[in-house]
Design an enzyme around this catalytic site. Sequence first.
Site, PDB file in Angstrom:
ATOM      1  CB  CYS A  47     102.954  17.640 -55.615  1.00  0.00           C
ATOM      2  SG  CYS A  47     102.755  17.997 -57.367  1.00  0.00           S
ATOM      3  CG  HIS A  48      98.275  22.246 -57.524  1.00  0.00           C
ATOM      4  ND1 HIS A  48      97.979  23.295 -56.685  1.00  0.00           N
ATOM      5  CD2 HIS A  48      97.185  22.052 -58.296  1.00  0.00           C
ATOM      6  CE1 HIS A  48      96.764  23.731 -56.964  1.00  0.00           C
ATOM      7  NE2 HIS A  48      96.261  22.997 -57.944  1.00  0.00           N
ATOM      8  CD  GLU A  70     107.428  17.289 -54.325  1.00  0.00           C
ATOM      9  OE1 GLU A  70     106.907  17.507 -55.431  1.00  0.00           O
ATOM     10  OE2 GLU A  70     107.640  18.203 -53.506  1.00  0.00           O
ATOM     11  CB  CYS A 105     112.487   1.367 -70.401  1.00  0.00           C
ATOM     12  SG  CYS A 105     111.583   1.859 -68.920  1.00  0.00           S
ATOM     13  NE  ARG A 372     106.101  20.461 -54.235  1.00  0.00           N
ATOM     14  CZ  ARG A 372     105.306  20.791 -55.262  1.00  0.00           C
ATOM     15  NH1 ARG A 372     104.477  21.826 -55.162  1.00  0.00           N
ATOM     16  NH2 ARG A 372     105.319  20.078 -56.370  1.00  0.00           N
TER      17      ARG A 372
HETATM   18  N1  LIG Z   1     103.586  17.084 -65.729  1.00  0.00           N
HETATM   19  C1  LIG Z   1     104.105  16.703 -64.574  1.00  0.00           C
HETATM   20  O1  LIG Z   1     104.899  15.761 -64.509  1.00  0.00           O
HETATM   21  C2  LIG Z   1     103.755  17.451 -63.346  1.00  0.00           C
HETATM   22  C3  LIG Z   1     102.696  18.324 -63.339  1.00  0.00           C
HETATM   23  N2  LIG Z   1     102.393  19.030 -62.210  1.00  0.00           N
HETATM   24  C4  LIG Z   1     101.297  19.984 -62.330  1.00  0.00           C
HETATM   25  O2  LIG Z   1     101.907  21.254 -62.535  1.00  0.00           O
HETATM   26  C5  LIG Z   1     101.043  22.285 -62.053  1.00  0.00           C
HETATM   27  C6  LIG Z   1     101.816  23.188 -61.106  1.00  0.00           C
HETATM   28  O3  LIG Z   1     102.137  22.483 -59.924  1.00  0.00           O
HETATM   29  P1  LIG Z   1     102.628  23.283 -58.629  1.00  0.00           P
HETATM   30  O4  LIG Z   1     103.725  24.218 -58.986  1.00  0.00           O
HETATM   31  O5  LIG Z   1     102.795  22.274 -57.559  1.00  0.00           O
HETATM   32  O6  LIG Z   1     101.294  24.129 -58.364  1.00  0.00           O
HETATM   33  P2  LIG Z   1     101.054  25.575 -57.746  1.00  0.00           P
HETATM   34  O7  LIG Z   1      99.594  25.688 -57.487  1.00  0.00           O
HETATM   35  O8  LIG Z   1     101.996  25.805 -56.624  1.00  0.00           O
HETATM   36  O9  LIG Z   1     101.473  26.573 -58.928  1.00  0.00           O
HETATM   37  C7  LIG Z   1     100.590  27.133 -59.862  1.00  0.00           C
HETATM   38  C8  LIG Z   1     100.753  28.644 -59.834  1.00  0.00           C
HETATM   39  O10 LIG Z   1      99.974  29.241 -60.864  1.00  0.00           O
HETATM   40  C9  LIG Z   1      99.253  30.365 -60.310  1.00  0.00           C
HETATM   41  N3  LIG Z   1      98.058  30.618 -61.133  1.00  0.00           N
HETATM   42  C10 LIG Z   1      96.800  30.127 -60.944  1.00  0.00           C
HETATM   43  N4  LIG Z   1      95.988  30.574 -61.949  1.00  0.00           N
HETATM   44  C11 LIG Z   1      96.747  31.346 -62.759  1.00  0.00           C
HETATM   45  C12 LIG Z   1      96.487  32.089 -63.957  1.00  0.00           C
HETATM   46  N5  LIG Z   1      95.270  32.121 -64.501  1.00  0.00           N
HETATM   47  N6  LIG Z   1      97.509  32.780 -64.535  1.00  0.00           N
HETATM   48  C13 LIG Z   1      98.737  32.768 -63.997  1.00  0.00           C
HETATM   49  N7  LIG Z   1      99.052  32.081 -62.839  1.00  0.00           N
HETATM   50  C14 LIG Z   1      98.067  31.391 -62.244  1.00  0.00           C
HETATM   51  C15 LIG Z   1      98.960  29.921 -58.909  1.00  0.00           C
HETATM   52  O11 LIG Z   1      98.591  31.018 -58.107  1.00  0.00           O
HETATM   53  P3  LIG Z   1      97.703  30.766 -56.745  1.00  0.00           P
HETATM   54  O12 LIG Z   1      98.600  30.003 -55.831  1.00  0.00           O
HETATM   55  O13 LIG Z   1      97.424  32.151 -56.301  1.00  0.00           O
HETATM   56  O14 LIG Z   1      96.500  29.998 -57.202  1.00  0.00           O
HETATM   57  C16 LIG Z   1     100.295  29.279 -58.527  1.00  0.00           C
HETATM   58  O15 LIG Z   1     101.254  30.244 -58.151  1.00  0.00           O
HETATM   59  C17 LIG Z   1      99.852  21.566 -61.407  1.00  0.00           C
HETATM   60  O16 LIG Z   1      98.824  21.471 -62.375  1.00  0.00           O
HETATM   61  C18 LIG Z   1     100.411  20.173 -61.131  1.00  0.00           C
HETATM   62  O17 LIG Z   1      99.372  19.222 -61.056  1.00  0.00           O
HETATM   63  C19 LIG Z   1     103.135  18.939 -61.077  1.00  0.00           C
HETATM   64  C20 LIG Z   1     104.208  18.100 -61.034  1.00  0.00           C
HETATM   65  C21 LIG Z   1     104.549  17.212 -62.140  1.00  0.00           C
HETATM   66  N1  LIG Z   2      95.700  10.577 -63.340  1.00  0.00           N
HETATM   67  C1  LIG Z   2      95.946  11.843 -63.900  1.00  0.00           C
HETATM   68  C2  LIG Z   2      97.327  11.873 -64.497  1.00  0.00           C
HETATM   69  C3  LIG Z   2      97.919  13.183 -64.227  1.00  0.00           C
HETATM   70  C4  LIG Z   2      99.312  13.297 -64.793  1.00  0.00           C
HETATM   71  O1  LIG Z   2      99.457  13.647 -65.940  1.00  0.00           O
HETATM   72  N2  LIG Z   2     100.321  13.031 -63.986  1.00  0.00           N
HETATM   73  C5  LIG Z   2     101.686  13.307 -64.351  1.00  0.00           C
HETATM   74  C6  LIG Z   2     102.461  13.512 -63.136  1.00  0.00           C
HETATM   75  S1  LIG Z   2     101.813  14.828 -62.185  1.00  0.00           S
HETATM   76  C7  LIG Z   2     102.761  14.885 -60.849  1.00  0.00           C
HETATM   77  O2  LIG Z   2     102.585  15.650 -59.985  1.00  0.00           O
HETATM   78  C8  LIG Z   2     102.332  12.173 -65.118  1.00  0.00           C
HETATM   79  O3  LIG Z   2     103.438  11.757 -64.882  1.00  0.00           O
HETATM   80  N3  LIG Z   2     101.664  11.701 -66.111  1.00  0.00           N
HETATM   81  C9  LIG Z   2     102.109  10.573 -66.879  1.00  0.00           C
HETATM   82  C10 LIG Z   2     101.510   9.302 -66.340  1.00  0.00           C
HETATM   83  O4  LIG Z   2     101.921   8.243 -66.753  1.00  0.00           O
HETATM   84  O5  LIG Z   2     100.596   9.417 -65.499  1.00  0.00           O
HETATM   85  C11 LIG Z   2      94.915  12.192 -64.959  1.00  0.00           C
HETATM   86  O6  LIG Z   2      94.436  11.278 -65.599  1.00  0.00           O
HETATM   87  O7  LIG Z   2      94.629  13.383 -65.091  1.00  0.00           O
HETATM   88 ZN   LIG Z   3     103.716  16.098 -58.215  1.00  0.00          ZN
HETATM   89 ZN   LIG Z   4     109.861   0.304 -68.617  1.00  0.00          ZN
END
Ligand SMILES: NC(=O)C1=CN([C@@H]2O[C@H](COP(=O)(O)OP(=O)(O)OC[C@H]3O[C@@H](n4cnc5c(N)ncnc54)[C@H](OP(=O)(O)O)[C@@H]3O)[C@@H](O)[C@H]2O)C=CC1
Ligand SMILES: N[C@@H](CCC(=O)N[C@@H](CSC=O)C(=O)NCC(=O)O)C(=O)O
Ligand SMILES: [Zn+2]
Ligand SMILES: [Zn+2]
Length: 377
Positions: A47-48, A70, A105, A372
């Site tokens: 994952c990213h 993942e 929870c 992926r």
């Molecule tokens: N909150 C959560 O629970 C989670 C958060 N995340 C986060 O979500 C984000 C996305 O993850 P993932 O889908 O795996 O990552 P990816 O890198 O696959 O997806 C991001 C996409 O955005 C594109 N992009 C980059 N810069 C720009 C811009 N300025 N404008 C528009 N598009 C742009 C990228 O293009 P290119 O590939 O060309 O750079 C890519 O297609 C990451 O920051 C990851 O850490 C992930 C899982 C869980």
């Molecule tokens: N250690 C990181 C935390 C980044 C973050 O926000 N992680 C997400 C999941 S991202 C999955 O790909 C998350 O679940 N956050 C909640 C948590 O409890 O961590 C940082 O400090 O930037």
């Molecule tokens: Zn992830």
């Molecule tokens: Zn709990």
Amino acid sequence: MATQGKVITCKAAVAYEPNKPLVIEDVEVAPPQAGEVRVQILFTALCHTDAYTWSGKDPEGLFPCILGHEAAGIVESVGEGVTEVQPGDHVIPCYQAECKECKFCKSGKTNLCGKIRGATGVGVMMNDKKSRFSVRGTPIYHFMGTSTFSQYTVVHDVSVAKIDPKAPLEKVCLLGCGVPTGLGAVWNTAKVEAGSNVAIFGLGTVGLAVAEGAKAAGASRIIGIDIDNRKFDRAKDFGVTEFVNPKDHEKPIQQVLVDMTDGGVDYSFECIGNVSIMRAALECCHKGWGTSVIVGVAASGQEIATRPFQLVTGRVWKGTAFGGFKSRSQVPQLVDKYMNKEIKIDEYITHNLTLEEINKAFDLLHGGDCLRCVLEV
Ligand SMILES: NC(=O)C1=CN([C@@H]2O[C@H](COP(=O)(O)OP(=O)(O)OC[C@H]3O[C@@H](n4cnc5c(N)ncnc54)[C@H](OP(=O)(O)O)[C@@H]3O)[C@@H](O)[C@H]2O)C=CC1
Ligand SMILES: N[C@@H](CCC(=O)N[C@@H](CSC=O)C(=O)NCC(=O)O)C(=O)O
Ligand SMILES: [Zn+2]
Ligand SMILES: [Zn+2]
């Protein structure tokens, strides 16, 4: 079981330093202690967020560590007091735990769990605040409570979801992070209604899962924003109806979207991890009700900004972790949805490699073609 109660030596990819190639090592994995589960990981995707921590920009990133979150596998052995899984169960490790007892929870307001978060944030297990991994006597930190870039890992029992043994592990490993995050951002966090206009910034796996979720929720316009025009063809298959490349416009992207949608979108999702885009995602929302959900993870030291007037005039800024899904309760339900063909997984898998090829997999992640990459462990 021949290995139960014993140290297992197996292959794992160790990140010794930020941005230095991972090293495939013989790692010693200690037996699970009370409340812990040792899992044989069969498949893991990247994952990213793994790349983010590896880059050194994660304030919780500790080295040396075993990254990966993942994945899917089979329980090898369990520690004292573990009742909900047993050896042979098929499982998905969950970086967002669910103990069902802590104030988070029990609140009914969040999927975050407080029981073990203090330990997972510093790369150790809760019991003794130590790691279960070592290489030639040196401890190796855990990551996100999962560390799936290893043939065996040890997780807390509150961090493991038991799933249908008929589910293909090489596919459902994706339900450990990216796909649920995107679907849940729409269904649980934003609660998008039928007929809504939606904007998605970043068309990687998470952004495409947002599109899939928005389509299922009956959104009428699903606008994908990405800097690479080639992303649009693929995005259509996930539900994106229109594509905007900010590079094709002189005006700020938020203004482009406001003009396209008679005042702004109902919902926007930032799926990149870029704080300027987070601002644009908020500011492209409709006055009075538009809601923007931050999904992307931004580097240490980065901060979001906007004029407070944007909120005073009714826009709402939210964030989501794991799409708001309660992991142990709901990951098995997502597996069932996949088995019933109600959600996609196969379509997000663009590459398959082995654990030994993990550095190549990280290179692929930075190329535009890869959604992926699933590693056979
Ligand atoms: N909150 C959560 O629970 C989670 C958060 N995340 C986060 O979500 C984000 C996305 O993850 P993932 O889908 O795996 O990552 P990816 O890198 O696959 O997806 C991001 C996409 O955005 C594109 N992009 C980059 N810069 C720009 C811009 N300025 N404008 C528009 N598009 C742009 C990228 O293009 P290119 O590939 O060309 O750079 C890519 O297609 C990451 O920051 C990851 O850490 C992930 C899982 C869980
Ligand atoms: N250690 C990181 C935390 C980044 C973050 O926000 N992680 C997400 C999941 S991202 C999955 O790909 C998350 O679940 N956050 C909640 C948590 O409890 O961590 C940082 O400090 O930037
Ligand atoms: Zn992830
Ligand atoms: Zn709990």
